[in-house]
Design a protein around this motif. Sequence first.
Motif, PDB file in Angstrom:
ATOM      1  N   ALA A   1     -24.486  -1.353   0.077  1.00 52.50           N
ATOM      2  CA  ALA A   1     -25.718  -1.998  -0.372  1.00 52.50           C
ATOM      3  C   ALA A   1     -26.536  -2.352   0.866  1.00 52.50           C
ATOM      4  N   THR A   2     -27.837  -2.145   0.781  1.00 49.75           N
ATOM      5  CA  THR A   2     -28.733  -2.371   1.914  1.00 49.75           C
ATOM      6  C   THR A   2     -29.978  -3.112   1.457  1.00 49.75           C
ATOM      7  N   VAL A   3     -30.357  -4.135   2.203  1.00 55.49           N
ATOM      8  CA  VAL A   3     -31.653  -4.791   2.000  1.00 55.49           C
ATOM      9  C   VAL A   3     -32.567  -4.268   3.093  1.00 55.49           C
ATOM     10  N   MET A   4     -33.659  -3.628   2.676  1.00 59.86           N
ATOM     11  CA  MET A   4     -34.556  -2.956   3.606  1.00 59.86           C
ATOM     12  C   MET A   4     -35.990  -3.182   3.168  1.00 59.86           C
ATOM     13  N   GLU A   5     -36.883  -3.283   4.136  1.00 59.94           N
ATOM     14  CA  GLU A   5     -38.310  -3.370   3.815  1.00 59.94           C
ATOM     15  C   GLU A   5     -39.046  -2.219   4.476  1.00 59.94           C
ATOM     16  N   LEU A   6     -40.192  -1.902   3.927  1.00 62.20           N
ATOM     17  CA  LEU A   6     -41.090  -0.933   4.553  1.00 62.20           C
ATOM     18  C   LEU A   6     -42.150  -1.743   5.292  1.00 62.20           C
ATOM     19  N   SER A   7     -41.970  -1.871   6.583  1.00 56.32           N
ATOM     20  CA  SER A   7     -42.848  -2.684   7.414  1.00 56.32           C
ATOM     21  C   SER A   7     -43.949  -1.806   7.996  1.00 56.32           C
ATOM     22  N   ALA A   8     -45.179  -2.253   7.841  1.00 55.85           N
ATOM     23  CA  ALA A   8     -46.324  -1.499   8.361  1.00 55.85           C
ATOM     24  C   ALA A   8     -46.878  -2.159   9.609  1.00 55.85           C
ATOM     25  N   ASP A   9     -46.064  -2.930  10.324  1.00 57.46           N
ATOM     26  CA  ASP A   9     -46.529  -3.633  11.528  1.00 57.46           C
ATOM     27  C   ASP A   9     -47.089  -2.675  12.575  1.00 57.46           C
ATOM     28  N   SER A  10     -46.548  -1.483  12.664  1.00 54.88           N
ATOM     29  CA  SER A  10     -47.003  -0.520  13.666  1.00 54.88           C
ATOM     30  C   SER A  10     -48.084   0.408  13.116  1.00 54.88           C
ATOM     31  N   GLY A  11     -48.527   0.194  11.882  1.00 55.62           N
ATOM     32  CA  GLY A  11     -49.531   1.059  11.280  1.00 55.62           C
ATOM     33  C   GLY A  11     -48.931   2.057  10.314  1.00 55.62           C
ATOM     34  N   LEU A  12     -47.707   2.495  10.589  1.00 53.07           N
ATOM     35  CA  LEU A  12     -46.988   3.399   9.695  1.00 53.07           C
ATOM     36  C   LEU A  12     -45.893   2.624   8.984  1.00 53.07           C
ATOM     37  N   PRO A  13     -45.643   2.899   7.713  1.00 52.77           N
ATOM     38  CA  PRO A  13     -44.531   2.197   7.051  1.00 52.77           C
ATOM     39  C   PRO A  13     -43.195   2.693   7.610  1.00 52.77           C
ATOM     40  N   LEU A  14     -42.489   1.804   8.286  1.00 50.72           N
ATOM     41  CA  LEU A  14     -41.188   2.127   8.874  1.00 50.72           C
ATOM     42  C   LEU A  14     -40.131   1.207   8.282  1.00 50.72           C
ATOM     43  N   PRO A  15     -38.898   1.704   8.129  1.00 52.64           N
ATOM     44  CA  PRO A  15     -37.844   0.853   7.561  1.00 52.64           C
ATOM     45  C   PRO A  15     -37.427  -0.245   8.533  1.00 52.64           C
ATOM     46  N   ARG A  16     -37.232  -1.433   8.004  1.00 55.52           N
ATOM     47  CA  ARG A  16     -36.668  -2.557   8.752  1.00 55.52           C
ATOM     48  C   ARG A  16     -35.501  -3.062   7.924  1.00 55.52           C
ATOM     49  N   PHE A  17     -34.309  -2.996   8.488  1.00 58.06           N
ATOM     50  CA  PHE A  17     -33.103  -3.367   7.765  1.00 58.06           C
ATOM     51  C   PHE A  17     -32.820  -4.851   7.935  1.00 58.06           C
ATOM     52  N   HIS A  18     -32.622  -5.544   6.816  1.00 60.78           N
ATOM     53  CA  HIS A  18     -32.315  -6.970   6.832  1.00 60.78           C
ATOM     54  C   HIS A  18     -30.811  -7.213   6.735  1.00 60.78           C
ATOM     55  N   ALA A  19     -30.102  -6.429   5.916  1.00 57.75           N
ATOM     56  CA  ALA A  19     -28.651  -6.630   5.746  1.00 57.75           C
ATOM     57  C   ALA A  19     -28.030  -5.366   5.159  1.00 57.75           C
ATOM     58  N   VAL A  20     -26.786  -5.092   5.552  1.00 52.92           N
ATOM     59  CA  VAL A  20     -26.024  -3.947   5.034  1.00 52.92           C
ATOM     60  C   VAL A  20     -24.598  -4.405   4.788  1.00 52.92           C
ATOM     61  N   GLN A  21     -24.024  -3.951   3.685  1.00 55.94           N
ATOM     62  CA  GLN A  21     -22.628  -4.284   3.370  1.00 55.94           C
ATOM     63  C   GLN A  21     -21.954  -3.059   2.768  1.00 55.94           C
ATOM     64  N   GLN A  22     -20.775  -2.717   3.260  1.00 53.91           N
ATOM     65  CA  GLN A  22     -19.942  -1.693   2.647  1.00 53.91           C
ATOM     66  C   GLN A  22     -18.711  -2.386   2.083  1.00 53.91           C
ATOM     67  N   GLN A  23     -18.322  -1.985   0.869  1.00 58.36           N
ATOM     68  CA  GLN A  23     -17.190  -2.644   0.232  1.00 58.36           C
ATOM     69  C   GLN A  23     -16.483  -1.694  -0.718  1.00 58.36           C
ATOM     70  N   ASP A  24     -15.159  -1.803  -0.758  1.00 58.95           N
ATOM     71  CA  ASP A  24     -14.372  -1.074  -1.751  1.00 58.95           C
ATOM     72  C   ASP A  24     -14.440  -1.850  -3.056  1.00 58.95           C
ATOM     73  N   ILE A  25     -14.678  -1.125  -4.154  1.00 55.00           N
ATOM     74  CA  ILE A  25     -14.757  -1.753  -5.479  1.00 55.00           C
ATOM     75  C   ILE A  25     -13.956  -0.928  -6.467  1.00 55.00           C
ATOM     76  N   THR A  26     -13.907  -1.395  -7.696  1.00 55.42           N
ATOM     77  CA  THR A  26     -13.305  -0.656  -8.808  1.00 55.42           C
ATOM     78  C   THR A  26     -14.384  -0.348  -9.813  1.00 55.42           C
ATOM     79  N   LEU A  27     -14.508   0.923 -10.182  1.00 51.57           N
ATOM     80  CA  LEU A  27     -15.426   1.331 -11.242  1.00 51.57           C
ATOM     81  C   LEU A  27     -14.661   1.380 -12.545  1.00 51.57           C
ATOM     82  N   SER A  28     -15.225   0.760 -13.581  1.00 50.92           N
ATOM     83  CA  SER A  28     -14.592   0.717 -14.899  1.00 50.92           C
ATOM     84  C   SER A  28     -15.468   1.428 -15.924  1.00 50.92           C
ATOM     85  N   ALA A  29     -14.836   2.098 -16.871  1.00 48.53           N
ATOM     86  CA  ALA A  29     -15.582   2.712 -17.977  1.00 48.53           C
ATOM     87  C   ALA A  29     -16.128   1.602 -18.860  1.00 48.53           C
ATOM     88  N   SER A  30     -17.391   1.751 -19.280  1.00 45.11           N
ATOM     89  CA  SER A  30     -17.961   0.721 -20.153  1.00 45.11           C
ATOM     90  C   SER A  30     -18.201   1.239 -21.558  1.00 45.11           C
TER      91      SER A  30
END
Length: 142
Positions: free
Chosen positions: A113-142
């Motif tokens: 999961a990633t929290v990212m913004e498209l920052s136009a501070d330089s004139g072009l929309p560029l990605p700025r990453f606020h937070a990233v997390q990798q995690q093992d999970i369990t997928l269940s049938a619903s």
Amino acid sequence: MSLRSVLGTAAGAALLLLAGAPAATASADSYETVTVDPTGSIAPDGTVTLSGTYRCLGNSGPAYVSSSVSQGDPAVRHGIGGTQAVCDGMEHSWKNSGKPSHPVTPGAARVEATVMELSADSGLPLPRFHAVQQQDITLSAS
């Protein structure tokens, strides 16, 4: 009122404000987080739903929480939707759903999961990453 008493009052007020504020040594990064819930679901049509929480500060452009899932080969990730993020320093929930390009099955999976913004501070929309997390999970049938 003399200048000396005005300055003394202002200095006293500033000290009171600083006493209640977080320590100046705490970085903004420590307040920017994203979590992934330990379980996700797979609907009968193959739609995967993932969720968690996030907190971010100070975006100047649109911000999003994106997520991806992988099973087996960790180099192969499948994007699972995106949610618009509010970067106000408060904790918020996110929930993304999408159909992976290749089917995934119930059981162990790795989510990013990633929290990212498209920052136009330089004139072009560029990605700025606020937070990233990798995690093992369990997928269940619903």
